[in-house]
Design an enzyme around this catalytic site. Structure first.
Site, mmCIF file in Angstrom:
data_model
loop_
_atom_site.group_PDB
_atom_site.id
_atom_site.type_symbol
_atom_site.label_atom_id
_atom_site.label_comp_id
_atom_site.label_asym_id
_atom_site.label_seq_id
_atom_site.Cartn_x
_atom_site.Cartn_y
_atom_site.Cartn_z
ATOM 1 N N LYS A 1 -18.499 -17.039 0.712
ATOM 2 C CA LYS A 1 -20.091 -16.904 0.790
ATOM 3 C C LYS A 1 -20.739 -16.217 -0.300
ATOM 4 O O LYS A 1 -20.364 -15.322 -0.801
ATOM 5 C CB LYS A 1 -20.139 -15.899 1.953
ATOM 6 C CG LYS A 1 -20.170 -16.533 3.300
ATOM 7 C CD LYS A 1 -20.867 -16.033 4.376
ATOM 8 C CE LYS A 1 -20.283 -15.882 5.641
ATOM 9 N NZ LYS A 1 -20.488 -14.622 6.345
ATOM 10 N N ARG B 1 0.800 -1.274 -0.197
ATOM 11 C CA ARG B 1 -0.091 0.015 -0.021
ATOM 12 C C ARG B 1 0.828 1.359 0.034
ATOM 13 O O ARG B 1 0.355 2.342 -0.414
ATOM 14 C CB ARG B 1 -0.919 -0.032 1.164
ATOM 15 C CG ARG B 1 -2.051 -0.949 1.245
ATOM 16 C CD ARG B 1 -2.889 -1.189 2.257
ATOM 17 N NE ARG B 1 -4.014 -1.721 1.868
ATOM 18 C CZ ARG B 1 -4.828 -2.185 2.909
ATOM 19 N NH1 ARG B 1 -4.383 -2.103 4.154
ATOM 20 N NH2 ARG B 1 -6.018 -2.892 2.580
ATOM 21 N N GLY C 1 -12.934 -4.109 0.062
ATOM 22 C CA GLY C 1 -14.208 -3.566 -0.013
ATOM 23 C C GLY C 1 -14.598 -2.436 -0.834
ATOM 24 O O GLY C 1 -15.672 -2.717 -1.684
ATOM 25 N N GLY D 1 -9.524 -8.785 -1.528
ATOM 26 C CA GLY D 1 -8.550 -9.216 -0.610
ATOM 27 C C GLY D 1 -7.665 -10.478 -1.053
ATOM 28 O O GLY D 1 -6.682 -10.680 -1.244
HETATM 29 P P1 AMP Z 1 -13.778 -14.234 0.567
HETATM 30 O O1 AMP Z 1 -13.509 -13.403 1.427
HETATM 31 O O2 AMP Z 1 -15.405 -14.534 0.642
HETATM 32 O O3 AMP Z 1 -13.372 -13.996 -0.917
HETATM 33 O O4 AMP Z 1 -13.429 -15.780 0.987
HETATM 34 C C1 AMP Z 1 -12.265 -16.089 0.812
HETATM 35 C C2 AMP Z 1 -12.025 -17.436 1.785
HETATM 36 O O5 AMP Z 1 -13.006 -18.271 1.403
HETATM 37 C C3 AMP Z 1 -10.692 -17.956 1.772
HETATM 38 O O6 AMP Z 1 -10.098 -17.709 3.126
HETATM 39 C C4 AMP Z 1 -10.876 -19.378 1.416
HETATM 40 O O7 AMP Z 1 -10.124 -20.359 2.289
HETATM 41 C C5 AMP Z 1 -12.321 -19.802 1.656
HETATM 42 N N1 AMP Z 1 -12.712 -20.624 0.702
HETATM 43 C C6 AMP Z 1 -12.710 -20.898 -0.452
HETATM 44 N N2 AMP Z 1 -13.093 -21.720 -0.915
HETATM 45 C C7 AMP Z 1 -13.578 -22.662 0.162
HETATM 46 C C8 AMP Z 1 -14.549 -23.776 0.303
HETATM 47 N N3 AMP Z 1 -14.718 -24.697 -0.562
HETATM 48 N N4 AMP Z 1 -15.018 -24.096 1.751
HETATM 49 C C9 AMP Z 1 -14.550 -23.294 2.669
HETATM 50 N N5 AMP Z 1 -13.909 -21.925 2.615
HETATM 51 C C10 AMP Z 1 -13.428 -21.692 1.286
#
Ligand code: AMP
Length: 397
Positions: free
Chosen positions: A198, A34, A377, A354
């Site tokens: 999610k 950054r 974000g 991120g």
């Molecule tokens: P996000 O912050 O929503 O982009 O999610 C990123 C996180 O999702 C990372 O820390 C990954 O380890 C987790 N992740 C990715 N694929 C999976 C999965 N199949 N099951 C559980 N966690 C996951």
């Protein structure tokens, strides 16, 4: 007003940067991305014969000064990056900040103390913003990472400068330009690769992109909500039970917009969420009870590769699996390599959010994609179609 055409000679530029960098226990910076990202803006100001007054938030202090959140910890590293000694004010407003700003000579740089030592910062307080504004003769916002917050130093402060005296820094300019290129003038085929944990975090971005996309590739934990919604057996995989209807709706919307939707046909499954778990391969819609999908499988990788390599514009947000653990990193790594290959072949690729940025850095591919966004974000909100307050404050004046 573009920074490249602006002459800072004789000006005192009040620059909002994002120096919210990670520190270790010895107060050493563990990732200075950054800081490096805003050096061109600071150098432009000093080389023009202006002086720079830098302000930033740092960590999450509870409304007052806390030593561990002092920006003084950054001084040494910042001086070595800039190749000159920096001055420091122990407060971001008040007599010391005023006196030091006033005494700055052309080419000099002053760092103000953490703006979040005042609760007025996050409240977007006008009186506080006016005190910040009084320190400079021109306002430069180069903190894309906080552009989605209507805080005093990111947004409200701009009200105290007229249109000729507020502008984006180089980083902000590049972020906005690259995001706009993808949002408004993407060459087709345009493919979005959306992953992460999610689906609920990614609904708005998917909905905003659908009218523009040709292909939507889904990976990561969020894929299993879609697979379950279509009647698949997903074992213990991550699922958002209350989002099953929404997943079905999104599938329908893809059809309506003529977007080809890709879900992982197979998965690397594990018997527990653990780096040492036992693993196997399974079709994603028939995962045995007790097992969970933690990465996309080889069939999915092959399918996704084909689509990515045939694309002219690629937007990637969110990992394909639990890439932090070696056993589940192959999907994310293969997609990163494929995006790099597509870029080499002439596609425009933007990586943002991120964890996908962490992934692209982990695999050493950040130089092989077109643009890596620094805003987590903020980038998401921009792609959700929202007008970010920090951008609006400068653009619409
Ligand atoms: P996000 O912050 O929503 O982009 O999610 C990123 C996180 O999702 C990372 O820390 C990954 O380890 C987790 N992740 C990715 N694929 C999976 C999965 N199949 N099951 C559980 N966690 C996951």
């Amino acid at each position: 007003m573009k920074i490249s055409n602006y002459n800072f000679s004789g000006k005192k530029a009040l620059v909002r940067v994002d120096f919210n960098v990670p520190l270790n226990d010895a107060f050493e910076i563990t990732d200075d991305t950054r800081i490096r990202a805003v050096l061109p803006t600071i150098e432009k100001i000093t080389k023009d014969g202006g002086s720079a007054i830098l302000m930033s938030h740092f960590g999450r202090p509870k409304g007052g000064p806390e030593d561990k959140y002092s920006l003084k910890h950054l001084l040494k590293h910042l001086s070595s990056l800039l190749g000159q000694e920096l001055q420091f004010a122990n407060d971001c407003i008040g007599e010391e900040a005023k006196a030091k700003s006033a005494a700055l000579k052309p080419g000099e740089v002053l760092l103000l103390e953490n703006t979040r030592f005042y609760k007025e910062e996050e409240k977007g307080d006008k009186v506080f913003a006016k005190k910040l504004a009084a320190l400079g003769t021109v306002y430069v916002n180069d903190a894309f990472g906080t552009a989605h917050r209507a805080h005093a130093s990111t947004t409200i402060v701009a009200d105290f400068f007229d249109a000729d005296h507020k502008l984006f820094g180089y980083l902000m300019d590049a972020e906005v330009e690259n995001a706009d290129k993808v949002l408004n003038s993407a060459e087709h085929p345009f493919t979005a690769i959306i992953g992460g944990a999610k689906v609920s975090d990614k609904i708005l971005i998917i909905e905003n992109l659908l009218p523009k996309l040709d292909n939507l590739i889904i990976g990561g934990g969020m894929a299993y909500t879609f697979i379950k919604a279509a009647g698949g057996e997903i074992g213990n995989s991550l699922v958002e039970a209350e989002k099953l209807d929404l997943a079905k709706e999104l599938v329908e919307k893809c059809k309506k917009h003529g977007v080809e939707l890709y879900l992982p046909s197979d998965s690397v499954v594990a018997d527990k969420f653990d780096a040492q778990a036992n693993t196997a391969l399974s079709n994603s819609d028939s995962i045995e009870a007790g097992w969970m999908g933690l990465d996309i499988g080889p069939k999915a990788i092959a399918e996704y590769k084909k689509v990515i390599l045939a694309s002219k514009t690629i937007l990637w947000n969110g990992p394909m699996g639990v890439f932090e653990m070696e056993k589940f990193q192959e999907g994310t790594k293969s997609i990163a390599l494929t995006v790099a290959e597509a870029t080499k072949n002439g596609a425009f690729s933007l990586i943002g959010g991120g964890d996908s940025v962490a992934a692209i850095n982990k695999f050493g591919l950040d130089e092989q994609v077109s643009f890596v966004s620094t805003g987590g974000g903020a980038m998401l909100e921009y792609f959700e179609g929202k007008e970010l307050p920090g951008i609006k404050a400068i653009r619409n004046s």
